[in-house]
Motif scaffolding. Sequence first.
Motif, PDB file in Angstrom:
ATOM      1  N   THR A   9       5.846 -55.720  26.503  1.00 25.42           N
ATOM      2  CA  THR A   9       5.572 -56.016  25.103  1.00 25.42           C
ATOM      3  C   THR A   9       6.869 -56.004  24.316  1.00 25.42           C
ATOM      4  OG1 THR A   9       4.184 -55.437  23.201  1.00 25.42           O
ATOM      5  CG2 THR A   9       5.210 -53.622  24.381  1.00 25.42           C
ATOM      6  N   ARG A  10       6.829 -56.530  23.099  1.00 26.00           N
ATOM      7  CA  ARG A  10       7.925 -56.388  22.142  1.00 26.00           C
ATOM      8  C   ARG A  10       7.452 -55.444  21.056  1.00 26.00           C
ATOM      9  NH1 ARG A  10       9.395 -61.906  19.689  1.00 26.00           N
ATOM     10  NH2 ARG A  10      11.342 -60.890  19.107  1.00 26.00           N
ATOM     11  N   VAL A  11       8.283 -54.472  20.750  1.00 30.29           N
ATOM     12  CA  VAL A  11       7.913 -53.436  19.792  1.00 30.29           C
ATOM     13  C   VAL A  11       8.719 -53.625  18.512  1.00 30.29           C
ATOM     14  CG1 VAL A  11       7.950 -50.954  19.333  1.00 30.29           C
ATOM     15  CG2 VAL A  11       7.219 -51.802  21.571  1.00 30.29           C
ATOM     16  N   LEU A  12       8.024 -53.627  17.384  1.00 33.50           N
ATOM     17  CA  LEU A  12       8.662 -53.765  16.077  1.00 33.50           C
ATOM     18  C   LEU A  12       8.736 -52.415  15.382  1.00 33.50           C
ATOM     19  CD1 LEU A  12       9.645 -55.318  13.500  1.00 33.50           C
ATOM     20  CD2 LEU A  12       7.205 -55.528  12.900  1.00 33.50           C
ATOM     21  N   LEU A  13       9.937 -52.039  14.978  1.00 36.22           N
ATOM     22  CA  LEU A  13      10.156 -50.877  14.127  1.00 36.22           C
ATOM     23  C   LEU A  13      10.941 -51.321  12.897  1.00 36.22           C
ATOM     24  CD1 LEU A  13      11.268 -48.225  16.778  1.00 36.22           C
ATOM     25  CD2 LEU A  13       9.099 -48.219  15.526  1.00 36.22           C
ATOM     26  N   ARG A  14      10.817 -50.580  11.817  1.00 35.63           N
ATOM     27  CA  ARG A  14      11.651 -50.779  10.640  1.00 35.63           C
ATOM     28  C   ARG A  14      12.784 -49.752  10.684  1.00 35.63           C
ATOM     29  NH1 ARG A  14      10.420 -55.836   9.047  1.00 35.63           N
ATOM     30  NH2 ARG A  14       8.225 -56.100   8.504  1.00 35.63           N
ATOM     31  N   PRO A  15      13.970 -50.088  10.133  1.00 39.65           N
ATOM     32  CA  PRO A  15      15.103 -49.158  10.220  1.00 39.65           C
ATOM     33  C   PRO A  15      14.821 -47.761   9.682  1.00 39.65           C
ATOM     34  CG  PRO A  15      15.862 -51.303   9.512  1.00 39.65           C
ATOM     35  CD  PRO A  15      14.355 -51.371   9.529  1.00 39.65           C
ATOM     36  N   GLU A  16      13.950 -47.656   8.659  1.00 36.44           N
ATOM     37  CA  GLU A  16      13.655 -46.329   8.112  1.00 36.44           C
ATOM     38  C   GLU A  16      12.805 -45.473   9.042  1.00 36.44           C
ATOM     39  OE1 GLU A  16      10.885 -49.356   6.115  1.00 36.44           O
ATOM     40  OE2 GLU A  16      12.985 -49.238   6.711  1.00 36.44           O
ATOM     41  N   GLN A  17      12.226 -46.096  10.081  1.00 32.81           N
ATOM     42  CA  GLN A  17      11.455 -45.322  11.055  1.00 32.81           C
ATOM     43  C   GLN A  17      12.339 -44.646  12.100  1.00 32.81           C
ATOM     44  OE1 GLN A  17       8.397 -48.770  11.788  1.00 32.81           O
ATOM     45  NE2 GLN A  17       7.433 -46.862  12.414  1.00 32.81           N
ATOM     46  N   ILE A  18      13.587 -45.065  12.195  1.00 28.96           N
ATOM     47  CA  ILE A  18      14.507 -44.466  13.165  1.00 28.96           C
ATOM     48  C   ILE A  18      15.328 -43.415  12.426  1.00 28.96           C
ATOM     49  CG2 ILE A  18      16.379 -44.911  14.788  1.00 28.96           C
ATOM     50  CD1 ILE A  18      15.323 -47.762  15.051  1.00 28.96           C
ATOM     51  N   THR A  19      15.134 -42.155  12.764  1.00 25.36           N
ATOM     52  CA  THR A  19      15.735 -41.053  12.027  1.00 25.36           C
ATOM     53  C   THR A  19      16.706 -40.268  12.899  1.00 25.36           C
ATOM     54  OG1 THR A  19      13.938 -39.532  12.600  1.00 25.36           O
ATOM     55  CG2 THR A  19      13.652 -40.856  10.614  1.00 25.36           C
ATOM     56  N   LEU A  20      17.642 -39.583  12.237  1.00 22.29           N
ATOM     57  CA  LEU A  20      18.588 -38.724  12.937  1.00 22.29           C
ATOM     58  C   LEU A  20      17.928 -37.395  13.243  1.00 22.29           C
ATOM     59  CD1 LEU A  20      21.848 -39.369  10.849  1.00 22.29           C
ATOM     60  CD2 LEU A  20      21.037 -40.557  12.889  1.00 22.29           C
ATOM     61  N   ALA A  21      18.199 -36.882  14.430  1.00 23.48           N
ATOM     62  CA  ALA A  21      17.642 -35.597  14.860  1.00 23.48           C
ATOM     63  C   ALA A  21      18.780 -34.655  15.232  1.00 23.48           C
ATOM     64  CB  ALA A  21      16.709 -35.794  16.054  1.00 23.48           C
ATOM     65  N   VAL A  72      31.642 -44.119  12.170  1.00 18.35           N
ATOM     66  CA  VAL A  72      31.735 -44.962  13.358  1.00 18.35           C
ATOM     67  C   VAL A  72      32.366 -44.157  14.492  1.00 18.35           C
ATOM     68  CG1 VAL A  72      32.825 -47.013  14.326  1.00 18.35           C
ATOM     69  CG2 VAL A  72      31.856 -47.088  12.017  1.00 18.35           C
ATOM     70  N   GLY A  73      31.737 -44.209  15.654  1.00 16.63           N
ATOM     71  CA  GLY A  73      32.208 -43.466  16.810  1.00 16.63           C
ATOM     72  C   GLY A  73      31.487 -42.155  17.035  1.00 16.63           C
ATOM     73  N   ASP A  74      30.773 -41.646  16.010  1.00 12.80           N
ATOM     74  CA  ASP A  74      30.047 -40.384  16.166  1.00 12.80           C
ATOM     75  C   ASP A  74      28.890 -40.535  17.141  1.00 12.80           C
ATOM     76  OD1 ASP A  74      31.725 -39.203  14.391  1.00 12.80           O
ATOM     77  OD2 ASP A  74      30.258 -38.979  12.755  1.00 12.80           O
ATOM     78  N   GLU A  75      28.626 -39.456  17.879  1.00 15.00           N
ATOM     79  CA  GLU A  75      27.457 -39.395  18.741  1.00 15.00           C
ATOM     80  C   GLU A  75      26.321 -38.736  17.963  1.00 15.00           C
ATOM     81  OE1 GLU A  75      27.234 -40.579  21.871  1.00 15.00           O
ATOM     82  OE2 GLU A  75      29.306 -41.307  21.775  1.00 15.00           O
ATOM     83  N   VAL A  76      25.164 -39.327  17.985  1.00 14.61           N
ATOM     84  CA  VAL A  76      24.007 -38.799  17.247  1.00 14.61           C
ATOM     85  C   VAL A  76      22.777 -38.802  18.143  1.00 14.61           C
ATOM     86  CG1 VAL A  76      24.886 -39.581  15.008  1.00 14.61           C
ATOM     87  CG2 VAL A  76      23.412 -41.078  16.347  1.00 14.61           C
ATOM     88  N   ALA A  77      21.721 -38.155  17.667  1.00 10.83           N
ATOM     89  CA  ALA A  77      20.431 -38.154  18.356  1.00 10.83           C
ATOM     90  C   ALA A  77      19.405 -38.835  17.462  1.00 10.83           C
ATOM     91  CB  ALA A  77      19.996 -36.736  18.687  1.00 10.83           C
ATOM     92  N   LEU A  78      18.528 -39.664  18.042  1.00 12.43           N
ATOM     93  CA  LEU A  78      17.558 -40.452  17.285  1.00 12.43           C
ATOM     94  C   LEU A  78      16.138 -40.133  17.695  1.00 12.43           C
ATOM     95  CD1 LEU A  78      19.270 -43.978  17.566  1.00 12.43           C
ATOM     96  CD2 LEU A  78      19.562 -42.289  15.740  1.00 12.43           C
ATOM     97  N   ARG A  79      15.259 -40.202  16.707  1.00 10.40           N
ATOM     98  CA  ARG A  79      13.830 -40.107  16.971  1.00 10.40           C
ATOM     99  C   ARG A  79      13.122 -41.188  16.174  1.00 10.40           C
ATOM    100  NH1 ARG A  79      11.012 -34.357  17.308  1.00 10.40           N
ATOM    101  NH2 ARG A  79       9.598 -35.761  18.361  1.00 10.40           N
ATOM    102  N   VAL A  80      11.909 -41.535  16.619  1.00 12.73           N
ATOM    103  CA  VAL A  80      11.104 -42.543  15.928  1.00 12.73           C
ATOM    104  C   VAL A  80      10.014 -41.846  15.129  1.00 12.73           C
ATOM    105  CG1 VAL A  80       9.512 -44.482  16.210  1.00 12.73           C
ATOM    106  CG2 VAL A  80      11.562 -44.327  17.636  1.00 12.73           C
ATOM    107  N   ARG A  81       9.874 -42.265  13.870  1.00  9.29           N
ATOM    108  CA  ARG A  81       8.845 -41.709  12.996  1.00  9.29           C
ATOM    109  C   ARG A  81       7.751 -42.748  12.795  1.00  9.29           C
ATOM    110  NH1 ARG A  81      11.126 -40.131   7.339  1.00  9.29           N
ATOM    111  NH2 ARG A  81      11.492 -42.396   7.313  1.00  9.29           N
ATOM    112  N   GLY A  82       6.501 -42.335  12.898  1.00  2.03           N
ATOM    113  CA  GLY A  82       5.383 -43.236  12.665  1.00  2.03           C
ATOM    114  C   GLY A  82       5.081 -44.110  13.875  1.00  2.03           C
ATOM    115  N   THR A  83       4.205 -45.081  13.660  1.00  2.00           N
ATOM    116  CA  THR A  83       3.771 -45.963  14.744  1.00  2.00           C
ATOM    117  C   THR A  83       4.464 -47.310  14.648  1.00  2.00           C
ATOM    118  OG1 THR A  83       1.876 -46.699  13.435  1.00  2.00           O
ATOM    119  CG2 THR A  83       1.512 -44.869  14.941  1.00  2.00           C
TER     120      THR A  83
END
Length: 362
Positions: A270-282, A330-341
């Motif tokens: 499948t192709r999954v659609l997310l909006r940028p505000e759903q991808i958050t820093l953890a 730029v260059g920083d390492e971060v952790a990401l999580r998805v919020r919502g569906t």
Amino acid sequence: MAELRIAGVHKAYGRVQALSGVDLGVRSGALVAVLGPSGSGKTTLLRCIAGFEAPDAGEIRIDGRRVATSDASVPPERRRIAVVPQEGALFPHLSVLGNVAYGLGRAARRAGRAAAVLELVGLAGFEERMPHHLSGGQQQRVAVARALAPRPPVVLLDEPFNALDAALRAEVRRDVWQALHADGATAVLVTHDQAEALSMAAEVAVMRDGRIVQSGPPELLYGSPADPWVAGFVGEAVWLPGVMDGDQARTPLGTVGLTRLEGGAPTGPTRVLLRPEQITLASPGTAGAVAATVVRRDFYGHDAVLALRLSDGTLVAARVFDPAARPPAVGDEVALRVRGTARSFPAGGRPGDRARPSSTDG
């Protein structure tokens, strides 16, 4: 105020099919935005409503009165529809009050209708100014006041904020919306500006290739777009490859929940659609978070948009909202999580493919 109904309208210019069976309803007192790219047919639709063009097929009704068919068309001046063009097109030799009062009958002039609508658009006290003494935003407000003055059944706004700079455009469209709402006007806004359509209109009709491909409240179009093209046109889209498993999908950002599906839960690519505000820093080490590297940062003050590369090379965008915290560099390492569906579309689908049906589809 009047209800506007457009049914099955077609219009061609030679071999070019500008409108292909357009259906649209605007309830009395509502503002509907017709949103689409250049060449989608939105301006032709506006011209058919105004009476500047006659449809080849279909009909247009205002408050139940048929004003246009392929066989007969009520002249523009008898439709009493007001048009606010891209440029205010004010009479340069008339004052602000003279421009707004132009075309009003004696009774309306004596009743102070022109001054009343100037107050609605925030220009009380500007009555004696000449157009060349006004800013671009003030001229557009005068154009809207002139359109509202005779209380037309329908007001058509043809990309009226295009000539304004970004900061002024937001201010003027807010004031215009308030004026239309206060006067109870039935209005159609034609625009290619997504933010303008989503912020001003009670309903948005998205046009592509002479057709309305989806219409509904702004929240519906943004949250449940009908196809990938609409998804990308009404907002920023983050596309991820995924494998569906029931009501969730495995993606490079981990397992994400999908909008509840009707008729069972399919499996497979499948192709999954997310909006940028759903991808958050953890926080680093957060269970289920995915590592990423910042490759670009666009800072806007009230938020920032980060372009990030995942370990498998996938690029995603995340919108960060905390203006008090310094966004990662730029260059920083971060952790990401998805919020919502997320929203699911067929894998490898073309821009016009339909989304899998969900409980929010109309």
